[in-house]
Design an enzyme around this catalytic site. Structure first.
Site, PDB file in Angstrom:
ATOM      1  N   SER A 111     -61.845-111.187   5.662  1.00  0.00           N
ATOM      2  CA  SER A 111     -61.458-110.845   4.294  1.00  0.00           C
ATOM      3  C   SER A 111     -61.323-109.343   4.092  1.00  0.00           C
ATOM      4  O   SER A 111     -60.778-108.898   3.088  1.00  0.00           O
ATOM      5  CB  SER A 111     -62.489-111.393   3.302  1.00  0.00           C
TER       6      SER A 111
ATOM      7  N   CYS B 229     -65.252-114.119   9.862  1.00  0.00           N
ATOM      8  CA  CYS B 229     -65.620-114.138   8.442  1.00  0.00           C
ATOM      9  C   CYS B 229     -66.361-115.441   8.200  1.00  0.00           C
ATOM     10  O   CYS B 229     -65.824-116.520   8.503  1.00  0.00           O
ATOM     11  CB  CYS B 229     -64.351-114.073   7.587  1.00  0.00           C
TER      12      CYS B 229
ATOM     13  N   CYS C  17     -72.706-112.875   6.781  1.00  0.00           N
ATOM     14  CA  CYS C  17     -71.410-112.322   6.378  1.00  0.00           C
ATOM     15  C   CYS C  17     -71.160-111.165   7.323  1.00  0.00           C
ATOM     16  O   CYS C  17     -72.063-110.349   7.557  1.00  0.00           O
ATOM     17  CB  CYS C  17     -71.443-111.843   4.926  1.00  0.00           C
TER      18      CYS C  17
END
Length: 266
Positions: A10, A72, A183
């Site tokens: 992202s 991601c 993350c």
């Protein structure tokens, strides 16, 4: 001509995985796409994240990659199995490797997971962890402010320390001995997170384990590159090339890197 390993994220977070892969596989060529214009993915619904993930995937597949790393966690949770089923190249995500690394590290089977809202709500980590060890206890915590701190380049600042302390306070009262950075943006905050959690807690960056699995998968498919052909890494972003470059060249130690701006979707 070298074929590249493709990485999608992202934003800049997936560069933490790229760094570990290049440490282990220095002869490999990297094509990286960060969808910074639409970052963060965490608050978006699963269908939208899957759509964006496919757009990034198709962009890199059209450029001849030999393997795809969904670097991601939110995108892995939303689209890994669909993409793996439909592509004819190896595809790997970051959730299973991170889970395996955490289970190796824990001594009391109490593991914390830090992630985006999307990753936490997907229950992807508890599912993966309990699939590998039914006795494990998992505390998941959404840390939505972390991504914006990293994307703005503030990950070494006093602001970052304040955000980490405020966000992780609920975990301090638990008995976890291991925390997964769920993350790929979060490893840029790892020193601050480690300092806050203290010496008794192992902080897991899934990038290292993911890199090992990338190596094993390439080897299995006879796709490892050991040649000395010239390497031409390519970096693409849908957002600001300068902001991306400032973070990426520091993190990857590539002062002369070129970042290309692209558009995805409509």
């Amino acid at each position: 001509m070298k074929q590249a390993i493709g990485f999608i994220d992202s934003g800049v977070g997936g560069l933490t995985v790229v760094r570990e892969v290049l440490k282990q596989l220095p002869h490999e060529q990297v094509y990286y796409l960060g969808d910074t214009a639409r970052c963060p993915y965490g608050p978006r619904d699963k269908e939208e994240v899957a759509k964006f993930t496919w757009e990034m995937t198709n962009f890199l597949v059209d450029r001849g990659i030999k393997m795809l790393v969904i670097a991601c966690n939110t995108a892995t949770a939303a689209a890994l199995y669909d993409i793996r089923e439909k592509l004819d190249i190896p595809v790997i995500g970051v959730i299973q490797p991170g889970s395996r690394a955490a289970l190796k590290a824990t001594k009391n089977n109490k593991i914390g997971v830090l992630g985006t809202i999307g990753t936490v709500e997907s229950m992807a980590y508890p599912t993966a962890l309990k699939g590998l060890n039914r006795r494990v206890e998992v505390d998941s915590l959404a840390c939505p402010k972390f991504v914006s701190v990293v994307e703005s380049g503030e990950y070494k600042s006093a602001i970052a320390k304040k955000v980490v302390a405020e966000s992780l306070l609920p975990l301090k009262s638990t008995k976890i001995d291991t925390v997964i950075l769920g993350c790929t943006h979060y490893p840029l905050l790892k020193p601050i997170i480690e300092n806050f959690m203290g010496d008794g807690v192992s902080v897991i960056n899934s990038g290292e384990e993911t890199a090992s699995e990338v190596s094993a998968l390439l080897d299995y498919h006879n796709l490892l590159d050991a040649t000395d052909e010239e390497i031409e890494h390519r970096f693409f972003t849908t957002g600001s090339t300068q902001i991306f470059k400032d973070i990426a060249k520091d993190w990857l130690n590539m002062p002369d890197m070129i970042v290309e701006h692209i558009k995805l979707g409509k």
